[in-house]
Design a protein around this motif. Structure first.
Motif, short mmCIF file in Angstrom:
data_model
loop_
_atom_site.label_atom_id
_atom_site.label_comp_id
_atom_site.label_asym_id
_atom_site.label_seq_id
_atom_site.Cartn_x
_atom_site.Cartn_y
_atom_site.Cartn_z
N VAL A 48 0.53 -1.20 -0.14
CA VAL A 48 -0.11 0.15 -0.10
C VAL A 48 0.93 1.26 -0.04
N PHE A 49 1.79 1.05 1.17
CA PHE A 49 2.57 3.13 0.66
C PHE A 49 3.52 2.72 -0.52
N GLN A 50 3.65 1.38 -1.36
CA GLN A 50 4.55 1.73 -2.31
C GLN A 50 3.37 1.65 -3.60
N THR A 55 1.96 6.91 -6.65
CA THR A 55 1.30 7.99 -7.02
C THR A 55 1.80 9.55 -6.69
N LEU A 56 2.10 9.79 -5.90
CA LEU A 56 2.80 10.68 -5.50
C LEU A 56 3.56 11.70 -5.94
N VAL A 57 5.18 10.30 -6.00
CA VAL A 57 6.01 10.66 -7.27
C VAL A 57 5.18 10.88 -8.82
N VAL A 58 4.52 10.27 -9.05
CA VAL A 58 3.66 10.82 -10.59
C VAL A 58 3.05 12.15 -10.30
N ALA A 59 2.47 12.23 -9.49
CA ALA A 59 1.40 13.82 -9.19
C ALA A 59 2.59 14.97 -9.40
N MET A 60 3.80 14.47 -8.86
CA MET A 60 4.69 15.91 -8.45
C MET A 60 5.59 15.71 -10.29
N LEU A 62 4.25 15.00 -12.48
CA LEU A 62 2.99 15.49 -14.05
C LEU A 62 2.51 17.43 -13.58
N LEU A 63 3.38 17.40 -12.08
CA LEU A 63 2.68 19.07 -11.63
C LEU A 63 3.69 20.22 -11.81
N GLN A 64 4.82 19.25 -12.27
CA GLN A 64 6.33 20.10 -12.31
C GLN A 64 6.67 20.48 -11.35
N ALA A 65 7.21 19.63 -11.23
CA ALA A 65 7.74 20.25 -9.22
C ALA A 65 9.18 19.51 -9.89
N ILE A 66 9.24 18.33 -10.72
CA ILE A 66 10.75 17.97 -10.60
C ILE A 66 11.13 18.82 -11.84
N GLN A 67 11.77 19.36 -11.58
CA GLN A 67 12.65 19.64 -12.81
C GLN A 67 13.57 19.31 -13.51
N PRO A 68 14.53 19.27 -14.53
CA PRO A 68 14.43 18.73 -15.34
C PRO A 68 13.65 17.80 -16.35
N VAL A 69 13.45 18.56 -17.78
CA VAL A 69 12.10 17.56 -18.00
C VAL A 69 12.35 15.71 -18.50
N TRP A 70 13.68 15.63 -18.42
CA TRP A 70 13.99 14.18 -18.60
C TRP A 70 14.20 13.48 -17.69
N ILE A 75 11.06 9.59 -13.09
CA ILE A 75 10.80 9.25 -12.71
C ILE A 75 9.28 9.31 -12.93
N THR A 76 8.76 9.63 -13.76
CA THR A 76 7.54 9.05 -14.30
C THR A 76 7.22 7.55 -14.20
N VAL A 77 7.60 7.07 -15.05
CA VAL A 77 7.98 6.18 -15.30
C VAL A 77 8.78 4.84 -14.16
N LEU A 78 9.18 5.31 -13.73
CA LEU A 78 9.75 4.25 -12.01
C LEU A 78 8.11 4.49 -11.32
N GLY A 79 7.88 5.40 -11.08
CA GLY A 79 6.35 5.84 -10.54
C GLY A 79 5.67 5.17 -10.75
N SER A 80 5.54 4.43 -11.49
CA SER A 80 3.80 4.27 -12.34
C SER A 80 4.05 2.31 -12.40
N LEU A 81 6.09 2.35 -12.92
CA LEU A 81 6.48 0.54 -11.83
C LEU A 81 6.00 0.65 -10.60
N SER A 82 6.01 1.22 -9.67
CA SER A 82 5.94 1.30 -8.44
C SER A 82 4.79 0.63 -8.04
N ILE A 83 3.82 1.70 -8.91
CA ILE A 83 2.10 1.76 -8.90
C ILE A 83 1.88 0.32 -9.73
#
Length: 116
Positions: A48-50, A55-60, A62-70, A75-83
Motif C-alpha cells: 500500500v505504501f508503494q 502515486t505521489l511521485v507521478v503527481a509531483m 505531472l505538476l512540474q515540481a521536478i525540474q529537468p523534464v527528462w 521518475i514518472t516511469v519509475l513511479g508507474s512501475l512502483s504503482i
C-alpha cells in the motif's frame, strides 16, 4: 455410496464447523485492522505504501515540481512501475491467503459431511 472409512469411533463427539461472521456494527477502521491481521500486515502495508508513494511521485512530476523534464519523465516511469508492482503484490498476498483459508474450510466441511 462412498467407500470411505471412518476412523472416528462412535463415542467421540461430533465435529461442527462454524463460520465467524463479522458484525455489521464494526467500524471501518476495525474491519481494516482485522483484514491486515488476517492477511499479514507487513506485506500488505508495504504494498500500500508503494502504491501511495508511486502515486505521489507521478503527481509531483505531472505538476512540474521536478525540474529537468527528462528527470521528471524518468521518475514518472519509475513511479508507474512502483504503482503496478504494489498493486500486484497486494493482489497476490490477499488472494493467496484467502484461497488457502477457503481450501482448509472446504476440506474440513467435506470431512465432517463424510463422517455424518
Amino acid at each position: 455410496m462412498s467407500k470411505s472409512k471412518s476412523y472416528l469411533k462412535n463415542d467421540q463427539p461430533q465435529l461442527r464447523v462454524t463460520k465467524r461472521h463479522q458484525p455489521l456494527t464494526e467500524s471501518i477502521l476495525a474491519q481494516v485492522v482485522s483484514q491486515f491481521q488476517t492477511y499479514g500486515s507487513l506485506g500488505v502495508l508495504a504494498a500500500v505504501f508503494q502504491v501511495v508513494l508511486g502515486t505521489l511521485v507521478v503527481a509531483m512530476a505531472l505538476l512540474q515540481a521536478i525540474q529537468p523534464v527528462w528527470l521528471a519523465g524518468l521518475i514518472t516511469v519509475l513511479g508507474s512501475l512502483s504503482i503496478m508492482l504494489g498493486t500486484y503484490t497486494t493482489y497476490t498476498s490477499v488472494s493467496r491467503r484467502t484461497q488457502a483459508k477457503q481450501l482448509i474450510d472446504e476440506a474440513i466441511e467435506r470431512v465432517i459431511q463424510e463422517k455424518n
